[in-house]
Design a protein around this motif. Structure first.
Motif, PDB file in Angstrom:
ATOM      1  N   ARG A   1     -11.245  -5.221  -6.402  1.00  0.00           N
ATOM      2  CA  ARG A   1     -11.273  -4.259  -6.719  1.00  0.00           C
ATOM      3  C   ARG A   1      -9.753  -3.320  -7.213  1.00  0.00           C
ATOM      4  NH1 ARG A   1     -10.320  -1.244  -2.488  1.00  0.00           N
ATOM      5  NH2 ARG A   1     -10.068  -2.311  -1.401  1.00  0.00           N
ATOM      6  N   GLU A   2      -8.696  -4.382  -7.123  1.00  0.00           N
ATOM      7  CA  GLU A   2      -7.908  -4.034  -8.026  1.00  0.00           C
ATOM      8  C   GLU A   2      -7.786  -4.641  -9.545  1.00  0.00           C
ATOM      9  OE1 GLU A   2      -4.156  -6.169  -5.918  1.00  0.00           O
ATOM     10  OE2 GLU A   2      -4.264  -4.522  -4.798  1.00  0.00           O
ATOM     11  N   LYS A   3      -8.732  -5.376  -9.551  1.00  0.00           N
ATOM     12  CA  LYS A   3      -8.729  -6.118 -10.893  1.00  0.00           C
ATOM     13  C   LYS A   3      -9.910  -4.773 -11.883  1.00  0.00           C
ATOM     14  CE  LYS A   3      -8.972  -8.553 -14.929  1.00  0.00           C
ATOM     15  NZ  LYS A   3     -10.396  -7.777 -15.835  1.00  0.00           N
ATOM     16  N   ILE A   4     -10.983  -3.975 -11.102  1.00  0.00           N
ATOM     17  CA  ILE A   4     -11.152  -3.148 -11.998  1.00  0.00           C
ATOM     18  C   ILE A   4     -10.369  -2.165 -12.037  1.00  0.00           C
ATOM     19  CG2 ILE A   4     -13.052  -2.108 -10.839  1.00  0.00           C
ATOM     20  CD1 ILE A   4     -14.627  -3.655  -9.883  1.00  0.00           C
TER      21      ILE A   4
ATOM     22  N   ASN B   1     -16.849   4.914 -10.593  1.00  0.00           N
ATOM     23  CA  ASN B   1     -17.866   4.411 -11.335  1.00  0.00           C
ATOM     24  C   ASN B   1     -17.563   3.362 -11.659  1.00  0.00           C
ATOM     25  OD1 ASN B   1     -18.658   6.622 -11.245  1.00  0.00           O
ATOM     26  ND2 ASN B   1     -18.686   8.360 -12.978  1.00  0.00           N
ATOM     27  N   TYR B   2     -16.244   2.797 -12.074  1.00  0.00           N
ATOM     28  CA  TYR B   2     -15.987   1.307 -12.649  1.00  0.00           C
ATOM     29  C   TYR B   2     -17.293   0.646 -11.688  1.00  0.00           C
ATOM     30  CZ  TYR B   2     -14.030   2.019 -16.942  1.00  0.00           C
ATOM     31  OH  TYR B   2     -13.699   2.505 -18.510  1.00  0.00           O
ATOM     32  N   ARG B   3     -16.515   0.495 -10.596  1.00  0.00           N
ATOM     33  CA  ARG B   3     -16.446  -0.465  -9.405  1.00  0.00           C
ATOM     34  C   ARG B   3     -18.406  -0.616  -9.645  1.00  0.00           C
ATOM     35  NH1 ARG B   3     -18.978   1.008  -4.893  1.00  0.00           N
ATOM     36  NH2 ARG B   3     -17.439   2.503  -4.661  1.00  0.00           N
ATOM     37  N   ARG B   4     -18.914   0.700  -8.924  1.00  0.00           N
ATOM     38  CA  ARG B   4     -20.032   0.606  -8.903  1.00  0.00           C
ATOM     39  C   ARG B   4     -20.858  -0.010  -9.860  1.00  0.00           C
ATOM     40  NH1 ARG B   4     -19.412   5.019  -5.846  1.00  0.00           N
ATOM     41  NH2 ARG B   4     -19.263   6.674  -7.783  1.00  0.00           N
TER      42      ARG B   4
ATOM     43  N   ASN C   1     -19.684  -2.087   3.941  1.00  0.00           N
ATOM     44  CA  ASN C   1     -17.721  -1.541   3.999  1.00  0.00           C
ATOM     45  C   ASN C   1     -16.637  -2.596   4.049  1.00  0.00           C
ATOM     46  OD1 ASN C   1     -16.776   0.301   4.990  1.00  0.00           O
ATOM     47  ND2 ASN C   1     -18.090   1.565   5.731  1.00  0.00           N
ATOM     48  N   ASP C   2     -16.624  -3.263   4.182  1.00  0.00           N
ATOM     49  CA  ASP C   2     -15.425  -3.979   4.858  1.00  0.00           C
ATOM     50  C   ASP C   2     -15.284  -4.886   3.456  1.00  0.00           C
ATOM     51  OD1 ASP C   2     -17.547  -6.132   3.398  1.00  0.00           O
ATOM     52  OD2 ASP C   2     -16.936  -7.349   5.432  1.00  0.00           O
ATOM     53  N   TRP C   3     -15.062  -4.643   2.603  1.00  0.00           N
ATOM     54  CA  TRP C   3     -15.138  -5.287   1.235  1.00  0.00           C
ATOM     55  C   TRP C   3     -13.504  -3.730   0.842  1.00  0.00           C
ATOM     56  CZ3 TRP C   3     -15.350  -8.195  -3.743  1.00  0.00           C
ATOM     57  CH2 TRP C   3     -16.592  -8.873  -2.696  1.00  0.00           C
ATOM     58  N   PHE C   4     -14.344  -2.529   1.881  1.00  0.00           N
ATOM     59  CA  PHE C   4     -12.793  -1.340   1.899  1.00  0.00           C
ATOM     60  C   PHE C   4     -11.735  -1.699   2.463  1.00  0.00           C
ATOM     61  CE2 PHE C   4     -17.372   0.662  -0.212  1.00  0.00           C
ATOM     62  CZ  PHE C   4     -16.334   0.502  -1.431  1.00  0.00           C
ATOM     63  N   ASP C   5     -11.472  -2.949   2.565  1.00  0.00           N
ATOM     64  CA  ASP C   5     -10.673  -3.191   3.854  1.00  0.00           C
ATOM     65  C   ASP C   5      -9.713  -3.739   3.350  1.00  0.00           C
ATOM     66  OD1 ASP C   5      -9.198  -3.119   6.130  1.00  0.00           O
ATOM     67  OD2 ASP C   5     -10.513  -5.116   7.641  1.00  0.00           O
ATOM     68  N   PRO C   6      -8.091  -2.967   3.235  1.00  0.00           N
ATOM     69  CA  PRO C   6      -6.962  -3.620   2.650  1.00  0.00           C
ATOM     70  C   PRO C   6      -6.952  -4.769   3.169  1.00  0.00           C
ATOM     71  CG  PRO C   6      -7.396  -1.024   2.814  1.00  0.00           C
ATOM     72  CD  PRO C   6      -8.308  -1.626   4.220  1.00  0.00           C
ATOM     73  N   SER C   7      -7.089  -5.241   4.265  1.00  0.00           N
ATOM     74  CA  SER C   7      -7.084  -6.716   4.368  1.00  0.00           C
ATOM     75  C   SER C   7      -7.736  -8.009   4.220  1.00  0.00           C
ATOM     76  CB  SER C   7      -6.204  -6.828   6.180  1.00  0.00           C
ATOM     77  OG  SER C   7      -8.571  -6.208   6.709  1.00  0.00           O
TER      78      SER C   7
END
Length: 377
Positions: free
Chosen positions: A81-84, A56-59, A67-73
């Motif tokens: 995403r880690e900051k959020i 919810n914070y991310r949205r 989708n490529d924003w969820f790629d760990p690479s």
């Protein structure tokens, strides 16, 4: 709510201090369902509880992202995403320390050992006890059903074709699988739920409140079932608790009609929910120990259905205000009315059980309901 036995000076229950529940697992494994269900249960116990959802914070901050924003690479996306996720964790800590909270539920993936140890150590620095709950699913049909029933209706997939949404979310999961590490650090307190409760593993869980959480998780289920609530029939003395009066002739007539209605309703809706076996489950009737509840359920017992009495469903004793109208109570017990309004959950009238006044009325009280439940027994 359940009856609260006592209140500590800090307002927290069971001398448990602040507790953080950290969810662990791949997407579509039931973490959010567990978080929300557990939150409702703890609030019912009277424990101040809140869910902090990383998704919810991310949205809220990023909206719908590719989708490529969820790629760990993807280093840039990972950093954001880690900051959020860290901001969400900080907000939970602040709520536990300054917002009057006792249990914070941190709903996220947290799929690596390093991330879990980092969370544990940070919470320990703030004197917050941790409990990790890992949701593991080895049955792909459960994962697929969860994606179809829940995930494709999330804000991430508004306006998407359902089949394309399923493919996209499945691809998102696949990106995380190669980085996923199940909990192996036995120094951490954790619970592992396999296949939505098919098996449960408990490690290093200490404390009364944490034990209550484990007990709840052991009884958690996601199988659909129906629960009906029905009023008891009218009695010969509607205003008195102490009298425990018999049903009136009108009440006995109502009891017969209730049985007929429920059985006909089940027959008409057999298999309507898409599960042809749903209505084959035995009908169980739960009542309180009061005479009016037992007599209302009697037609079900005579028809061969299981009727069980549970004291927790019994109407709370209103004490000296038994049979009084609200106007009379205000006139006779003005100070008690003030105390009730200031602390309705813990207040009780003279010689009464703990009972919020908002739930009590001589003609309509919550305890006059009987519970009729479809159960797997």
């Amino acid at each position: 709510m359940a009856a609260q036995l006592y209140k500590t000076e800090s307002g927290r229950l069971f001398h448990a201090g602040a507790v953080a529940i950290i969810t662990v697992g791949l997407p579509a494994r039931g973490k959010t369902h567990v978080s929300r269900s557990l939150c409702r249960y703890l609030r019912w116990l009277g424990v101040s509880t809140k869910v902090f959802s990383v998704g919810n914070y991310r949205r809220d901050r990023m909206g719908t992202i590719p989708n490529d924003w969820f790629d760990p690479s993807n280093v840039d996306a990972l950093a954001r995403r880690e900051k959020i996720a860290e901001d969400c964790l900080d907000d939970m800590i602040q709520w536990l320390e300054q917002g009057g909270g006792q249990v914070g539920i941190y709903d996220g993936n947290n799929v690596t050992e390093d991330r879990r140890r980092e969370i544990h150590d940070k919470l320990a620095d703030h004197n917050v006890h941790t409990l990790f709950i890992e949701s593991i699913c080895t049955k792909q049909e459960i994962v697929y059903a969860n994606i179809r029933s829940v995930k494709i209706s999330s804000p991430d997939y508004v306006g998407w074709d359902p089949e394309e949404a399923v493919k996209d979310y499945t691809h998102r999961i696949e990106r995380l699988i190669e980085h996923y590490e199940t909990i192996s650090d036995t120094g951490l307190p954790f619970v592992k739920l396999l296949n939505v409760g098919e098996k449960i593993i408990v490690n290093n869980v200490l404390g009364y409140l944490q034990s209550r959480i484990v007990y709840y998780l052991m009884n958690l289920h996601v199988q659909p079932r129906k629960i009906y609530f029905a009023r008891t029939g009218r009695t010969l003395n509607e205003t008195s608790y102490k009298g425990d009066a018999d049903l009136s002739p009108e009440g006995f007539e109502y009891a017969e009609k209730l049985k007929t209605f429920v059985l006909n309703y089940r027959a008409q809706n057999k298999g309507a929910g898409g599960n042809p076996e749903e209505q084959e489950r035995p009908l169980a009737v739960w009542t309180s120990t009061r005479k009016k509840a037992r007599q209302t359920a009697q037609p079900f017992a005579e028809a061969g259905f299981a009727v069980r009495q549970h004291s927790v469903l019994t109407q709370l004793n209103p004490g000296e205000v038994d049979g009084m109208t609200m106007a009379v109570i205000k006139e006779k017990y003005p100070e008690e009315v003030k105390r009730s309004r200031a602390d309705p959950y813990r207040h009780r009238y003279p010689r009464a059980e703990v009972c919020p006044l908002s739930f009590f009325s001589p003609k309509k009280d919550m305890a006059t309901y009987i519970l009729i439940a479809l159960m797997n027994v």
